[in-house]
Scaffold this motif. Structure first.
Motif, short mmCIF file in Angstrom:
data_model
loop_
_atom_site.label_atom_id
_atom_site.label_comp_id
_atom_site.label_asym_id
_atom_site.label_seq_id
_atom_site.Cartn_x
_atom_site.Cartn_y
_atom_site.Cartn_z
N ALA A 26 -13.45 41.81 3.73
CA ALA A 26 -13.33 40.49 4.34
C ALA A 26 -14.68 39.76 4.32
O ALA A 26 -14.74 38.56 4.03
N LEU A 27 -15.77 40.47 4.60
CA LEU A 27 -17.08 39.81 4.60
C LEU A 27 -17.42 39.30 3.22
O LEU A 27 -17.88 38.17 3.05
N HIS A 28 -17.21 40.12 2.23
CA HIS A 28 -17.63 39.74 0.88
C HIS A 28 -16.65 38.78 0.23
O HIS A 28 -17.06 37.90 -0.52
N ALA A 29 -15.36 38.93 0.52
CA ALA A 29 -14.37 38.05 -0.11
C ALA A 29 -14.14 36.79 0.74
O ALA A 29 -14.16 35.68 0.22
N THR A 30 -13.94 36.96 2.04
CA THR A 30 -13.62 35.78 2.86
C THR A 30 -14.87 34.97 3.17
O THR A 30 -14.96 33.80 2.85
N THR A 31 -15.84 35.60 3.80
CA THR A 31 -16.99 34.85 4.29
C THR A 31 -17.86 34.37 3.13
O THR A 31 -18.36 33.26 3.15
N MET A 32 -18.03 35.22 2.12
CA MET A 32 -18.91 34.83 1.02
C MET A 32 -18.17 34.39 -0.25
O MET A 32 -18.79 33.86 -1.16
N ASN A 33 -16.87 34.64 -0.32
CA ASN A 33 -16.10 34.32 -1.53
C ASN A 33 -16.70 34.95 -2.77
O ASN A 33 -16.71 34.35 -3.84
N ARG A 34 -17.18 36.18 -2.66
CA ARG A 34 -17.76 36.82 -3.83
C ARG A 34 -16.71 37.24 -4.85
O ARG A 34 -17.03 37.46 -6.01
N ASP A 35 -15.45 37.37 -4.41
CA ASP A 35 -14.41 37.79 -5.35
C ASP A 35 -13.96 36.65 -6.26
O ASP A 35 -13.37 36.90 -7.31
N ARG A 36 -14.21 35.42 -5.86
CA ARG A 36 -13.78 34.29 -6.69
C ARG A 36 -14.97 33.35 -6.91
O ARG A 36 -14.81 32.14 -6.94
N ASP A 37 -16.14 33.92 -7.03
CA ASP A 37 -17.37 33.14 -7.13
C ASP A 37 -17.35 32.23 -8.37
O ASP A 37 -17.29 32.72 -9.49
N PRO A 38 -17.39 30.91 -8.15
CA PRO A 38 -17.38 30.02 -9.33
C PRO A 38 -18.55 30.30 -10.28
O PRO A 38 -18.43 30.05 -11.48
N ALA A 39 -19.66 30.82 -9.76
CA ALA A 39 -20.80 31.10 -10.63
C ALA A 39 -20.48 32.24 -11.60
O ALA A 39 -21.07 32.32 -12.67
N SER A 40 -19.55 33.10 -11.23
CA SER A 40 -19.23 34.24 -12.09
C SER A 40 -17.94 34.01 -12.88
O SER A 40 -17.59 34.82 -13.73
N GLU A 41 -17.20 32.96 -12.55
CA GLU A 41 -15.93 32.73 -13.22
C GLU A 41 -16.14 31.74 -14.37
O GLU A 41 -17.12 31.00 -14.41
N SER A 42 -15.18 31.75 -15.30
CA SER A 42 -15.39 30.96 -16.51
C SER A 42 -15.14 29.47 -16.27
O SER A 42 -15.92 28.63 -16.72
N GLY A 43 -14.08 29.14 -15.52
CA GLY A 43 -13.71 27.73 -15.40
C GLY A 43 -14.68 26.92 -14.55
O GLY A 43 -15.40 27.45 -13.72
N GLU A 44 -14.71 25.61 -14.80
CA GLU A 44 -15.54 24.72 -13.99
C GLU A 44 -14.74 24.29 -12.75
O GLU A 44 -13.53 24.11 -12.82
N VAL A 45 -15.42 24.13 -11.66
CA VAL A 45 -14.76 23.63 -10.45
C VAL A 45 -14.87 22.11 -10.44
O VAL A 45 -15.93 21.55 -10.69
N GLU A 46 -13.74 21.46 -10.15
CA GLU A 46 -13.76 20.00 -10.04
C GLU A 46 -14.18 19.62 -8.63
O GLU A 46 -13.35 19.35 -7.76
N PHE A 47 -15.45 19.58 -8.43
CA PHE A 47 -15.95 19.33 -7.07
C PHE A 47 -15.42 18.02 -6.48
O PHE A 47 -15.16 17.91 -5.30
N ALA A 48 -15.25 17.02 -7.36
CA ALA A 48 -14.85 15.69 -6.88
C ALA A 48 -13.45 15.69 -6.28
O ALA A 48 -13.08 14.79 -5.53
N ALA A 49 -12.63 16.70 -6.63
CA ALA A 49 -11.26 16.72 -6.11
C ALA A 49 -11.20 17.22 -4.67
O ALA A 49 -10.16 17.16 -4.02
N PHE A 50 -12.32 17.71 -4.16
CA PHE A 50 -12.31 18.32 -2.83
C PHE A 50 -12.85 17.36 -1.76
O PHE A 50 -13.50 16.36 -2.07
N ASP A 51 -12.57 17.72 -0.55
CA ASP A 51 -13.01 16.97 0.63
C ASP A 51 -14.54 16.85 0.62
O ASP A 51 -15.24 17.86 0.56
N PRO A 55 -10.16 27.45 -7.18
CA PRO A 55 -9.90 27.01 -5.81
C PRO A 55 -8.92 25.84 -5.75
O PRO A 55 -8.98 24.94 -6.58
N LEU A 56 -8.03 25.89 -4.79
CA LEU A 56 -7.01 24.87 -4.64
C LEU A 56 -7.60 23.68 -3.88
O LEU A 56 -8.10 23.83 -2.77
#
Lengths: 434, 569
Positions: free
Chosen positions: B528-553, A59-60
């Motif tokens: 759209a429901l599964h990808a946009t509303t739920m973000n199931r296509d890019r789910d951080p729980a299923s992806e390998s990389g860690e999300v830098e939560f602190a970089a976000f709003d 995510p960006l």
């Protein structure tokens, strides 16, 4: 006698409403015509600008820095970064204190009802205290009769996504809901009106009953999240009341259709459209159009002289100087298909697509789906282009999901593209009236 | 030597489950193993026609007689799986009068009730029939739910002591000289399978006798013990419409041909089919023209099919077989009769028989004959009772329906649940807990989904075939997630996520062949429901990389304001 306006916007979703608002800033007479209910009620109510690059990167954290790198033909590339920012300013002014996120360029990460998180640029105030990108342990509360949101599972999913706090979920019975299949709006209205409900402790208001239902489950969590059903017209009161009673922050987790945050956004937009003096005609389709081709001959693109609206079987002509096409994509039926072809049904604008319909999709459901990019190509003035890259019409602009060349679902860019292209299409339409 | 089981049945389709039930009811110890879900092979990929026998009344009269007999038995023992739609053989202007007469005479000779309707009478029964339909023969065809019927057999087998092991792929036949004495299976093999046995582990199961009821896959099983079983798999396409354009089975009255039947099935109508030999039952092309041919050809009978919405298409493979040396070129000419290959007689190898050929409508009769054979081999004298003993769900349906409350469900929902569950409705639906509808297209409630989960664990495709949830217009777009939610907390979050993904991908698979018009619009909404509303296509729980939560709003101003107001309390 035809109904006459300067700018006629066809389509009443986020892009159409924005186009009407932008056009109405000029000294022109604007009308908005919509046929079906807009797809906003399907949508979460979040305004995504760009969550992932088309390459999948994300995510960006900063959507704006990625916009200049988007490929040719992407709607953001067509309108440019400045227009995106100006459109968001317009939205922020319209939304007022109903939305947050304008204080920073950074995306927020919002918990979804499926339990993952997603990047978005503007979010309802009701969602703000629940951001997954904010600290603070969270208790999620689900209801037995709302099977779309399983709070314990969503909490476990958030932890699997690596959120920087503890999440926990409980499932309770919603006080005052007797039927197992009550509509979403029934929950909201019960809280809006604070109706009297029966509880073990006797009769009490629905808000107090809900708070008392949740209280025994509350640990040290400073925030409590509910599915997005906390009121409709008086949502802010409902949430404040619950927060006061529980002594914690209360937030909503956006939901799928029918979505109250989407409906609240629709109300917000239509109030603004009315305030701006835009005339609105709903529930009627545009079924045909006429051009000046007979007079101008072959030189340059034709002008649309008027469109024909079907009102209960009567053909009502509507004439305008400029037209904005904001009828939506495949979901909103602004782009349609049959076994042979994909087309734009009102003006038959060119929609590029593979000739073989087995090339419209790929086998992985979340793969790079060609069909998700179906829509009209446009020039930098957002005029639809024909197969030879020439404008289809001199006075037609297009905005929102009817545009091709981007996958809003994968990019999480739907709201932002609708705002930015609606804004540019509306503004240009007004300018070109002079 | 002690064995793990008396009879080991390979294959969890209608034949295998029917054999397992028959033998279990006779008191034998039975184990059934199936590579995937029950019905995963041919059974789950048929058009749901319960033959009256009319179809074979000209070409194969013994089959026709067997069909009408079994048709009557299934209405009795499996009433909750059968819809008595009736059927019509309709004659188009170009179809031969001689054949129409032969069909009628054939039906009567075989004891199939048959009545001639004029074109006008036929259109009164089915208003969407083409104007130029000249006349029709009415026969007692029906619609049958192959999933429900097959599962009911398995459940009853289990109730009589059988072990039914799904997601257990046979990886080897155990053969000692001229004796086959069992199999080696691998648990939870294949993509995304989740059983409670450890995935990837193998197990040897020994048996006194092995029955190879794997249909189109029988050759592959045989090869594991160097036996040649020459099945000739033949593929056929079926296309599902989103509503029932017809309430009667519509057959075209001509000798043979592709795309000649429409079967009303639950909320849908299924168009069928083609017949083309393939070399591998697991890998064959699924082509656009086959779907187009189905719609275009059947539109000659029911013209509105041209404009109608299809929700998916699927292909099945028939387990055709003919004795070596017959050499039929066209698969449509190969007999639909079944063959019991006793490998002792045929190959000099003891301990196993293979069942090939056959058709769904006569699965019970096949099972009876095979069970008789097995009993003879094992010296068991018990006789078959499956023609008289109702399947679970079909005991005393009438009395139950008459006296049953609606369990607080809205009436169309209650009616559909009751149709699916039959006499099990009370047991499944009587719950004090909230019982909301999870699948609105098919009217499936939480109680039904939980009942299916109790039978099949975390496999949502197994839940699907038991309940029909996710098989309607939205093809799971709205209900996959609520179905998956019901797996928690018995199954952990990761298991639930994988189960959801597997069902979602499976629902997509068939829709790809229906991607135009309304269904393309539906597919985009689902995406759209599964990808946009739920973000199931890019789910951080299923992806390998860690999300830098602190970089976000983190909400900045907004959170501070709310916190500030909290201080006031």
């Amino acid at each position: 006698m035809a109904i006459e306006d300067d700018v006629l916007v066809v389509g009443g979703g986020l892009a159409g409403a924005t186009a009407a608002l932008a056009a109405a800033r000029g000294d022109v007479r604007v009308r908005l015509i919509s046929h079906r209910q807009s797809t906003l009620r399907h949508a979460s109510g979040l305004i995504d600008v760009l969550g992932y690059a088309p390459t999948g990167e994300g995510p960006l954290a900063d959507p704006f820095s990625a916009i200049p790198d988007l490929p040719d033909g992407h709607p953001y590339e067509r309108v440019g970064l400045e227009a995106v920012r100006e459109a968001l300013e317009l939205f922020d002014a319209v939304a007022g204190d109903a939305y947050d996120g304008a204080h920073t360029d950074a995306n927020a990460l919002v918990p979804t009802h499926g339990g993952t998180v997603k990047p978005t640029a503007r979010y309802p105030t009701a969602t703000a205290p629940g951001l997954a990108s904010a600290d603070g342990d969270a208790l999620l509360v689900g209801f037995e009769t709302l099977p779309d949101f399983d709070a314990p599972l969503a909490a476990a999913h958030l932890e699997a996504a690596g959120v920087p706090f503890d999440a926990r979920g409980v499932t309770v019975r919603f006080p005052g809901i007797g039927r197992d299949d009550a509509k979403i709006t029934r929950y909201a209205h019960l809280l809006d009106r604070d109706e009297v409900v029966e509880t073990a402790a006797g009769e009490t208001g629905a808000r107090a009953a809900l708070a008392e239902t949740v209280r025994p489950h509350l640990g040290d969590e400073p925030r409590v999240g509910f599915p997005a059903i906390l009121g409709d017209e008086r949502a802010a009161d409902v949430r404040r009341d619950l927060a006061d009673r529980l002594g914690v922050d209360v937030f909503e987790v956006p939901m799928g259709p029918p979505s109250l945050p989407g409906m609240r956004l629709e109300d917000l937009l239509y109030d603004a459209v009315a305030d701006a003096g835009v005339r609105v005609t709903t529930g009627v389709p545009v079924v045909d159009y006429e051009t000046d081709a007979a007079e101008t001959g072959a030189a340059g693109p034709e002008r649309i002289e008027r469109v024909i609206v079907d009102r209960n079987g009567s053909a009502i002509p509507h004439r305008a100087e400029q037209y904005v096409l904001a009828t939506g994509g495949l979901v909103g039926k602004g782009v349609q298909s049959d076994r042979e072809r994909v087309h734009e049904p009102i003006f038959d604008c060119h929609v590029p697509h593979p000739a073989d319909r087995y090339d419209w999709f790929v086998d992985d459901v979340f793969g790079d789906q060609p069909y998700a990019r179906f829509g009209v190509p446009v020039d930098r003035a957002l005029r639809p282009l024909d197969a030879d890259d020439a404008p289809e019409f001199a006075n037609l602009h297009a905005a929102g999901a009817v545009l091709g060349g981007y996958d809003f679902a994968a990019e999480k860019s739907g709201g932002g593209v609708s705002l930015a292209t609606g804004y540019v299409a509306g503004r240009r339409a007004a300018e070109e009236c002079q | 030597m002690a064995t793990d089981t008396g009879v080991l049945v390979l294959g969890g389709g209608s034949t295998g489950c029917g054999i397992a039930r028959d033998l279990a009811l006779r008191g034998l110890s039975v184990t059934l193993v199936e590579r995937g879900n029950l019905t995963d092979g041919t059974t789950g990929r048929m058009h749901g026609l319960l033959h009256s026998g009319g179809r074979y009344a000209v070409s194969d009269r013994p089959s026709a007689r067997e069909c009408i007999e079994e048709n009557r038995i299934l209405r009795e023992i499996a009433g909750h799986c059968v819809e008595e739609t009736g059927g019509l053989f309709v004659q188009c202007p170009e179809d031969s009068d001689d054949y129409f007469r032969e069909k009628l005479e054939g039906c009567r000779d075989c004891g199939i009730p048959a009545r001639v309707l004029s074109g006008r009478e036929a259109r009164e029964v089915e208003p969407y029939l083409a104007d130029d339909i000249e006349r029709a023969i009415e026969v007692p065809d029906g619609a049958v739910d192959p999933f429900r019927l097959c599962v009911a057999n398995a459940i009853d087998a289990e109730a009589h002591g059988a072990r039914v092991e799904t997601h257990a792929e046979v990886v080897d036949l155990l053969r000692d000289g001229d004796d086959i004495y069992g199999v080696e299976i691998r648990h939870g093999s294949g993509p995304g399978k989740r059983t409670d046995a450890a995935a990837g582990t193998t197990e040897e199961i020994t048996a006194e006798y092995v029955v190879n009821a794997t249909g189109a896959w029988a050759g592959q099983i045989g090869a594991m013990a160097d036996l040649e079983v020459e099945v000739r798999p033949s593929k056929g396409v079926m296309t599902i419409m989103n509503v029932r354009q017809v309430d009667t089975v519509i057959n075209r009255c001509r000798p043979k041909g592709d795309a000649d039947i429409v079967v009303p099935h639950e909320t849908t109508a299924i168009l069928g089919t083609t017949d083309e030999e393939v070399s591998d039952p697991d890998d064959y092309p699924e082509e656009q023209w086959e779907v187009d041919q189905m719609i275009d050809t059947l539109s000659e009978l029911v013209p509105i099919l041209t404009e109608a919405r299809t929700i998916r298409s699927f292909w099945g493979v028939r387990p055709l077989y003919e004795p070596p040396g017959t050499g039929t070129a066209d698969p449509t000419d190969i007999t639909r009769d079944f063959f019991l290959l006793d490998h002792a007689d045929r190959d000099g190898v003891d301990g196993m028989a293979s069942i090939v050929g056959g058709k769904f409508t006569t699965y019970r009769a096949m099972a009876e004959e095979i069970a008789d054979h097995v009993c003879e081999k094992l010296g068991v004298t018990a006789s078959c009772v499956t023609a008289d003993e109702p399947l679970p769900g079909s005991e005393q349906i009438e009395t139950l329906e008459a006296g049953m409350d609606d369990f607080g469900l809205r009436s169309p929902i209650a009616r559909r649940s009751r149709q699916r569950l039959g006499s099990r409705a009370r047991e499944v639906l009587a719950t004090d807990a909230a019982n909301p509808v999870l699948c609105a297209c098919e009217g499936v409630t939480r109680a039904e989904v939980r009942d299916a989960i109790s039978q099949s664990g975390a496999d949502l495709n197994a839940v699907r075939i038991r309940t029909r949830a996710s098989m309607g217009n939205c093809q799971g777009g709205f209900c996959c997630q609520p179905m998956a939610n019901e797996l928690h907390p018995a199954h952990d979050e990761e298991t639930v996520r994988e189960a959801l993904d597997e069902l979602f991908q499976e629902r997509w698979k068939g829709q790809r062949h229906a991607l135009w018009g309304e269904q393309l619009s539906q597919a985009m909404l689902t995406y759209a429901l599964h990808a946009t509303t739920m973000n199931r296509d890019r789910d951080p729980a299923s992806e390998s990389g860690e999300v830098e939560f602190a970089a976000f709003d983190d909400g900045g101003m907004a959170t501070n304001q709310v916190s500030g107001s909290r201080g006031d309390r």
